[in-house]
Structure formats: structure tokens, C-alpha cells
Scaffold this motif. Structure first.
Motif, PDB file in Angstrom:
ATOM      1  N   ALA A 126      -0.804  -7.660   8.529  1.00 39.63           N
ATOM      2  CA  ALA A 126      -1.782  -7.456   9.600  1.00 39.63           C
ATOM      3  C   ALA A 126      -2.865  -6.469   9.167  1.00 39.63           C
ATOM      4  O   ALA A 126      -4.047  -6.642   9.485  1.00 39.63           O
ATOM      5  N   VAL A 127      -2.482  -5.451   8.433  1.00 40.93           N
ATOM      6  CA  VAL A 127      -3.467  -4.445   8.035  1.00 40.93           C
ATOM      7  C   VAL A 127      -4.516  -5.052   7.102  1.00 40.93           C
ATOM      8  O   VAL A 127      -5.700  -4.700   7.169  1.00 40.93           O
ATOM      9  N   ALA A 128      -4.103  -6.000   6.273  1.00 41.97           N
ATOM     10  CA  ALA A 128      -5.060  -6.649   5.373  1.00 41.97           C
ATOM     11  C   ALA A 128      -5.984  -7.576   6.155  1.00 41.97           C
ATOM     12  O   ALA A 128      -7.195  -7.650   5.885  1.00 41.97           O
ATOM     13  N   ALA A 129      -5.429  -8.263   7.130  1.00 43.01           N
ATOM     14  CA  ALA A 129      -6.258  -9.161   7.941  1.00 43.01           C
ATOM     15  C   ALA A 129      -7.272  -8.355   8.754  1.00 43.01           C
ATOM     16  O   ALA A 129      -8.440  -8.763   8.905  1.00 43.01           O
ATOM     17  N   ALA A 130      -6.854  -7.209   9.275  1.00 35.43           N
ATOM     18  CA  ALA A 130      -7.791  -6.360  10.029  1.00 35.43           C
ATOM     19  C   ALA A 130      -8.890  -5.829   9.111  1.00 35.43           C
ATOM     20  O   ALA A 130     -10.051  -5.685   9.521  1.00 35.43           O
ATOM     21  N   ALA A 131      -8.538  -5.548   7.877  1.00 31.28           N
ATOM     22  CA  ALA A 131      -9.549  -5.092   6.919  1.00 31.28           C
ATOM     23  C   ALA A 131     -10.588  -6.187   6.657  1.00 31.28           C
ATOM     24  O   ALA A 131     -11.776  -5.901   6.454  1.00 31.28           O
ATOM     25  N   GLU A 132     -10.141  -7.423   6.667  1.00 33.29           N
ATOM     26  CA  GLU A 132     -11.068  -8.546   6.478  1.00 33.29           C
ATOM     27  C   GLU A 132     -12.118  -8.573   7.584  1.00 33.29           C
ATOM     28  O   GLU A 132     -13.252  -9.017   7.363  1.00 33.29           O
ATOM     29  N   LEU A 133     -11.711  -8.161   8.785  1.00 32.18           N
ATOM     30  CA  LEU A 133     -12.674  -8.136   9.893  1.00 32.18           C
ATOM     31  C   LEU A 133     -13.825  -7.188   9.588  1.00 32.18           C
ATOM     32  O   LEU A 133     -15.000  -7.495   9.848  1.00 32.18           O
ATOM     33  N   ALA A 134     -13.508  -6.027   9.028  1.00 30.92           N
ATOM     34  CA  ALA A 134     -14.564  -5.064   8.681  1.00 30.92           C
ATOM     35  C   ALA A 134     -15.504  -5.635   7.629  1.00 30.92           C
ATOM     36  O   ALA A 134     -16.730  -5.474   7.708  1.00 30.92           O
ATOM     37  N   VAL A 135     -14.937  -6.321   6.655  1.00 27.69           N
ATOM     38  CA  VAL A 135     -15.757  -6.938   5.606  1.00 27.69           C
ATOM     39  C   VAL A 135     -16.654  -8.022   6.205  1.00 27.69           C
ATOM     40  O   VAL A 135     -17.846  -8.117   5.889  1.00 27.69           O
ATOM     41  N   ALA A 136     -16.075  -8.837   7.079  1.00 23.59           N
ATOM     42  CA  ALA A 136     -16.862  -9.914   7.690  1.00 23.59           C
ATOM     43  C   ALA A 136     -18.004  -9.347   8.531  1.00 23.59           C
ATOM     44  O   ALA A 136     -19.086  -9.911   8.588  1.00 23.59           O
ATOM     45  N   ALA A 137     -17.775  -8.205   9.172  1.00 24.56           N
ATOM     46  CA  ALA A 137     -18.798  -7.622  10.041  1.00 24.56           C
ATOM     47  C   ALA A 137     -19.956  -7.051   9.238  1.00 24.56           C
ATOM     48  O   ALA A 137     -21.125  -7.198   9.605  1.00 24.56           O
TER      49      ALA A 137
END
Lengths: 498, 498
Positions: free
Chosen positions: A106-117
Motif C-alpha cells: 500500500a505504501v508503494a501504491a500511495a507513493a505512485e499517487l504523488a508521482v502521478a500528481a
């Protein structure tokens, strides 16, 4: 349902800038809600019904992907996320265990959100100032794990980020081509990943010379003989963790031979490379440090969403052939003035910082946390192997080296094994893979879920045994003996198209 | 701060499965909060200080990326997301406008979260059942926009998803190589993207023959002469939307010539291809339908986070050379039994479904919503061009074709222009690009933010004029004339390292 929803005004809000998080929050809520709804509807490792039924269902649910008027952000996101989740083969489900297809943290997927933003792009510093610095830091950190400082060795290692093991292998062959020219010959075992041969084709090189690997690993004696015969500069490709069985070639012996014969060495450690970070397991991949280049892949034993590949280089100057110049990105005067030149770090131009999620994950878990996960999945594989060995109706191929367990019903033909795998897929009961070893076809379980329970594992032999029995006796597999974790089978019963 | 935080127990929770969304929600909250904190700390289009200072700051903030014990998911995510945002060149900031570096839509970023959680991989159906169907549907939908049904034409178009224009161009050249063999010659304008020449190198082909483009576009008369001289099978590469000026080659005339001479045609429409979906602008890219292959890229005029590239194929059978077989992914008996064979749709193996965010976005916005965004950025470019033309201290290169505006201080040398751009970067005031045209160096504004205001645009000429004046008079640019949107300059003043 109306054509637009109340959220429609936000459909064209941006993800970045100071206002981005306010726009994102309700949308991530919608996505998370839809993931829950979709997973519940699926109710198991994958949707039942097989490819045609799943495609039909998806088309019905998705509707028009390019309507004249938009349906609004929330409606579109909810509709398609629900469909994606309901129709997923979700590696977080314990019985989805076919491939090196990892359940992301989950922590890696949440990090992807920051990158996408923020959308940093690593083709020039002025698109990714902090991301450039973070990637550099992580590249050096991981390269040093593969290539620890050795006495007298003055080279500085480095690592390039890729879309996965396949691109890493392409890069490794490309660097070898550029160092040795088109006369280069590639020598690998029959156990090497298909991407080696495909990369040779892509790069205009002759197809690799493939040495037989009847034991599943590249035999040093066979390599020695081949190197004796070699007339041209040679790249040897070894494998640390094969796709079919998880076997690890005898790396130190192979490395010594390449040194003796002046050959270049690439090790495809997409599967097993991360064992370097686990103190109790790192001896299994001793020898990586002798390779010129090493493929790593944290969307396997690193629990990252794809993509998270790397190519580690023993000597950072080895990447020089990738140098490329395009004035709008790395004009010589900009480089002279101190703007980092990033084009030579990839064959891509636009490039998302996959380093970010990896960095967040490693910092969150630390070495001990990562090692625990790796030990957990290797332990699960051993436990499953024991259960299979104890089940008279099943045959175990071998004690697993890594996370891959091969097995088959004792009285099955190869065709039975292949059909049984497809039955389990079509019934939505399990995602198991297939592999050929010792001349026979086996079912393959690749256990990458660190939270799998003994109960989940115990279900697998029972599920396979019963499904095979049902095939053999041409009866439908009894629903009452469904050992999957599906909580609400009525949901699936009511969705025959899946 | 303690080494672990209260969220530490969730550090190894998975993103998928029925429990995934519960694990993800607090983490996405942490990421969104950190994005806000980071954007506020940055307070402008990019961090001030230049590469060394930004790298130093990042290293201090990031700390150890591979600690012995993990710092917990929330702490790691908060720390690194704040640093990433504080150190971003954020294209959602109106004065971050150098490159074809798009500010992503919030709905697309939220869709990425769903993909990251489920981790579908499009190398085999049993890793991505619904994602396979969705990708197929979107590929056909977009291919039909480029290649609408024509009377008498029985071919079916298709589209392959890529990591961006660069990979699309690689694939286009690879397909041409496989159709025509290694004697293939590539013919392109000097205005073509650098990835054409790089792809030729990668593929072992001779370097392209480059025709001069003094007007910024490929002149049909020049192409005709070159085709008359051609002795080998030829691939012509035309460009719809150059990187430097946004110019569009005269596609119908070039296409007619390739037909006459039996040459193959690829059009790199990474920049302008999406204009096909905007009724009032689609005439600008008339001619795309005549190309064998067309590069598209929705991380430009499609407002997607990277990666979102495609290669459209006029005839789906044209992709046949990509056919590849690996038993564990597409064994012949599995394919015969109806499992989709996906390996021939990409050179990658593991492959995330970038189609998903694109599909969500198109469904959310519809044709009209997307057209509005495209018209907005083209309108902004025209407005900025007018403002520059009205500013005596600045020279406008030309009326923009797309979203790219070239300009320079009237009394500046090329060296001044390059140094001025770096000044603006180092001061954290603006991210502008650079381009050479008509023998001179220009500043380049690429306007991809559809929400940019007239006030934001008016600031750009003033900012450049004043910064140039400050350079010329060797005085620091006056802080009181800082026209950026920075809301709290004291934050930046207090962070000299950025």
C-alpha cells in the motif's frame, strides 16, 4: 443514471499545484470505494468465465470510452475502477499465484499517487529537480548493494532505472554491443529469460547461442567448453532466479570462467537480485558482484507496482554508449553550467520517477522489514512444497529455491495439466502458472504474497486435486468443496458472464 | 522524531484485495497532505538554488534510503513526498512552461492509484483479465480516430501502448525494418525528434538521411527530390508538432509523395495527434490517416501523467513482426484455447495498463471536454504571443501553430538567452525552455496548463524583460517586481538552499 454527475465540474481539475490535493482527495475516495466494490463483486482471485465472458462484461460496463459529452470525473472513475477491480487477477488474493506478478505494498501504491500528481519527467533537470536528486541517491544506494566496495577496486557502480527486467536485459545487451561491436556473440543457457533472445533480435545481433540446461541451471563445464570454442567477443548471460523454477545459476563458477576467458558477464537477477538485501539469504546470490551488469526488478521481490526495474552497472562509465544529445534537453552550455545531463540514463525520453516509490518503500521497511517479507514468501513456498509432498494425489517437482513451486497430479498427462490450469482460470478459482521441467509440464505456484496463511496454502493442493478429479470424472467441481477464500459465492453465481 | 511512527504496523500492508482500500486510505491522506506542504514550501514553479542546492536539500531531507530498521510507512511517505513536491518543477504552476511536460488531470492521477493497487500486467491475460479487454477497446477506439473507416478500405486499424513518443518511434522504425529488411533507409527532416536517430542506432540501422528544414517544416519539393534519388526501400518520417516550434509538416502533400514513390510513411504526432479529437482543430492534422504508423502521446495534449504513449497502425496485421512466444505467457495450446496472446503488443514483458487512466479521462471529459482543454491551451499560446508582440523589449518568433511560443529580448545575444533561462531556473521564478530557430536561440514557452489566466500570461513577458534587464545591468532582479504567483515569498527566502 444522469449523463453527468454532481462531480462533473471537477473533471478538468489538475492534480498538481497547491490546489491539486483538494481536487484529488474526493477522487481518490471514489477510486478506493470502487476498488472495494469491485473486489467484493469479484470475490476471488480472478473473475470466472474466461476471456470472452470477461471481455463482454467489461465492454458492457465500460460503455462508450469516448462519448460526445463527458460523464464526469466521479462517474467515469467509479465505473471503470469497479470494472477493473471486478475483472482483475489480483495478486493480493492468496490463490492468484501464477507469475512473478507481485501484490504491491500500500505504501508503494500511495507513493505512485504523488508521482502521478506532480508528473516529474527525468529527461531533463528542469522537469524533475528533486526527483533527479532522489533517483541519483537511490541508484547509488542500490548499486552499492550489488557491488560493495572491494579492496583495490576504484570503480564507482551505478544503476539505471527501467520498465522491468526485459528493458534491463535490452540495455545490458546494447552496452555489450557498443563495447564489442556487432561481432559480439551472446552465450546463455536454455533457462535464460525469453527477453535475451528478443533483445538480440531488436538490436540487430545474431540470436544467442543457447546451451542446454537439463538440470535447470547453466553448467560451468558446458560454459567452459563453449567459451573454449568462442571465436568472437562474447557476452555470457547467467540467470539468478529463472522464471520457470526459480533456479539460480552457479554464479561464482560462471563468473570465474568469464574472467578466465575475457568474456563479458551479464546476470539477469530480476527474480533473485533483491536477496542481496536479506542477510540470511544473500549467500544464494553471491557472485552478482562479478558481473559487468545485473538486472534487478523490484516489481517482483520488492512489492512495487510495475514498473520498477533497474540495470546495475559495476562501473558507471560503462553506460557511456548511452550518451545522447538533444539541445532542448541537454545543450552543451547548459551541461557546462551545471544542469544535470539525464538523457544518457535511459533509452526513453519522458520518464516517470519509478525510483520514488522504491525509495519510499525501502525507507518505510528498512533492511529488516524487506528481509522479513522475502523470508516470508520463501517460507511460504517451502511450506506449500511440503504440503504437496504430503498429498498422494500430487507430485512435487523439487524443493523450491526461491518462491516457485512446481507440481502436478500424479496421474495427469501434460494435456491434462494444461487443461486443468485453464479450468481453474475459467472457473475463477485460482491463477496458477505452467512450466516445463524434466520433459514434463507442471503447474507453477509463484508465492509472492507475504501475508498468505497456512490455511490459504493448504487450500491449493486440495483445490488442484479436486479440480483434477472433477476433470477426470467429467463432473463439475463440487461448489461445496470450493477451498478458495471467496466470501460470497452468490455474487459470482449471479454474474455468470465473469 | 522517533525512528518509527504510529503507522508503522501498516508498513507492509498490501494495496490489493478486499482489505487494500482500507490500508490505502490513510496513506493516500498522508501523501495528499505532504503534497500540500511541499507545494507551499516550494511556493512557485520550481525550487530556487539550482541543481547542487536542490540535490543537497533533497539528500538532507531524504536521509538514509535504506536504513537498518524501517521508519514506517507514514513517516517515509510524508518525508519523501514533501521533499519531492518542495523540489518539483510542477507543470500545474503557470510559470512552469518549458517542455511538453503536462500538468496531469486529477482524475487521471486518481486512476493511476487504482492501477497501482491492482497491478495488472499486460503480458498475459491471467495477470490482467479486465485490463486486457479495456486496453483492446481503447486501442480500437483511438485507432479509429486516426484511421476513420474509408470507402473500400477493408483494413482494421489498431494501436499499441508505449512509454511515450520515443518508444512509439522505436516501434515504428522496427516495424519498417522488419517489413523492408536491413537495407531500409530512413528519410526525415532536420525538424524530426531526436528519438528517430536514436532509434535507428538502437536497431542497428544506418543513421537517417536528414533533409534541411529552414522553414521549420519538411518541404515536399525537397522530399520529392530525395525520393527520386532513393535506391533502397525508404521510410519517410514526418512530424505533426515539432518539439522546438510546434510546427506541423504538410502531411497530405508528404503522404501523396510517399504513395507515388512506394515509400513507407510514419508520422510522429506525439505533440499534435490529439487534435484529431477536437472538431475545430482536426483539419490541422489532416493527413495522419495516410501514414502506416502514427505516434501519439497523451502525456502531452491529453493531460495524463507519464506514461501514456501509443503507436497507431493503419493495418493491425502490420504488427505481426512483434509476434513472440514464451511458453509461460502464451503457450500455443493456451492461445488455441482462447487465452489472448499479448506478448506481440509490446517489446516489454511486464506492462502496466496505461490505457486505464486514458480511458477514465476520455470517459470523464468526453470529446467536448477534451476539445475545450486543447482549445484553451492553443488560445493561451496565441494570447501570450500577442502580449509578447506588444512588448517592445521582446521579439516574437512567429504566431504559434500549437502551444509553443518562441521569443527573446530584442537586444540579447544567444548566450544571453541561454543564461537568462538558467537565471530564471536558478532563481525559482520560471521554467522556460530553449529552441533554435532561424539561426538564433529563443526562449520557449510551451503552454499546456488549460487553467492559466490572462494575469499568469501577462506576468511572463514582464518577468523575462525584468530578468534580462537585471542581467544586463548586473543588478539582482528586484524582488518587488516578482511577477510569479508565489504566495509566500518568505518561505523561499527562508530556504536559501532551494
Amino acid at each position: 443514471m444522469p449523463a453527468t454527475d454532481p462531480g462533473a465540474p471537477t473533471s478538468n481539475a489538475l492534480a498538481g499545484g497547491p490546489a491539486g490535493p483538494r481536487a484529488l482527495r474526493p477522487l481518490t475516495d471514489t477510486a478506493l470505494d470502487a476498488l472495494t466494490v469491485g473486489a467484493t463483486a469479484r470475490g476471488g482471485p480472478l473473475p470466472a468465465g474466461g476471456p470472452d465472458a470477461v471481455a463482454k462484461q467489461l465492454r458492457e460496463e465500460a460503455g462508450d470510452l469516448l462519448p460526445y459529452r463527458g460523464e464526469g470525473a466521479h462517474t467515469a472513475l467509479r465505473t471503470l475502477t469497479t470494472a477493473l477491480a471486478a475483472g482483475a487477477a489480483d495478486p493480493a488474493e492468496p490463490h492468484c499465484a501464477a507469475h512473478l506478478h507481485t501484490p504491491p505494498l500500500a505504501v508503494a501504491a500511495a507513493a505512485e499517487l504523488a508521482v502521478a500528481a506532480l508528473n516529474p519527467s527525468l529527461d531533463s533537470w528542469d522537469q524533475a529537480p528533486a526527483a533527479t536528486a532522489l533517483e541519483t541517491l537511490l541508484a547509488h544506494t542500490l548499486a552499492r548493494e550489488i557491488y560493495p566496495p572491494a579492496p583495490g577496486d576504484t570503480t564507482t557502480p551505478d544503476a539505471l532505472f527501467t520498465t522491468g527486467g526485459t528493458e534491463s536485459n535490452q540495455l545490458a545487451l546494447l552496452l555489450a554491443r557498443e563495447h564489442h561491436g556487432p561481432r559480439l556473440r551472446i552465450l546463455c543457457g536454455a533457462n535464460a529469460h525469453h527477453s535475451i533472445a528478443r533483445a538480440a533480435w531488436l538490436l540487430g545481433l545474431p540470436q544467442p547461442t543457447t546451451l542446454p540446461t537439463p538440470q535447470g541451471i547453466l553448467d560451468p563445464a558446458r560454459l567452459a567448453a563453449a567459451l573454449h570454442r568462442a571465436l568472437a567477443p562474447t557476452l555470457v548471460v547467467a540467470t539468478a532466479g529463472t522464471t520457470d523454477t526459480g533456479a539460480i545459476d552457479p554464479l561464482p563458477a560462471l563468473a570465474a570462467l568469464t574472467t578466465t576467458h575475457g568474456a563479458r558477464l551479464h546476470i539477469d537477477a530480476a527474480h533473485a537480485g533483491l536477496l542481496r538485501l536479506a542477510p540470511r539469504l544473500r549467500h544464494l546470490v553471491d557472485g552478482l558482484q562479478h558481473a559487468h551488469t545485473v538486472t534487478l526488478d523490484l516489481h517482483k521481490l520488492g512489492w512495487q507496482p510495475a514498473a520498477a526495474g533497474l540495470l546495475a552497472l559495476r562501473d558507471h562509465t560503462d553506460a557511456a554508449p548511452l550518451t545522447w544529445q538533444a539541445d532542448y534537453l541537454n545543450a552543451p552550455d547548459d551541461t557546462d553550467a551545471g544542469l544535470p545531463d539525464l538523457l544518457g540514463r535511459s533509452l526513453r525520453t519522458t520518464r516517470r520517477p519509478d525510483a520514488f516509490k522504491i525509495a519510499v518503500t525501502l525507507k518505510a521497511l528498512g533492511r529488516t522489514g524487506l528481509a522479513e517479507l522475502i523470508e516470508a514468501v520463501l517460507g511460504a513456498a517451502h511450506h506449500l512444497a511440503t504440503l504437496i509432498d504430503d498429498e498422494p494425489a500430487l507430485e512435487l517437482h523439487a524443493t523450491p529455491t526461491l518462491t516457485t513451486v512446481l507440481f502436478r497430479p500424479t496421474d495427469a498427462t501434460d494435456d491434462d495439466v494444461a487443461a486443468l490450469r485453464r479450468d481453474l482460470l475459467t472457473q475463477g478459482r485460482a491463477v496458477l502458472g505452467r512450466a516445463r521441467a524434466d520433459g514434463r509440464l507442471w503447474l507453477k505456484a509463484t508465492l509472492l504474497n507475504p501475508h498468505v496463511t497456512p490455511g490459504d496454502l493448504a487450500d491449493i493442493p486440495a483445490l488442484v486435486r479436486d479440480a483434477h478429479h472433477a476433470r477426470a470424472t467429467k463432473t463439475p467441481a463440487p461448489r461445496t468443496e470450493d477451498h478458495t477464500t471467496r466470501e460470497d459465492s452468490t455474487v459470482k453465481e449471479g454474474r455468470p458472464a465473469r
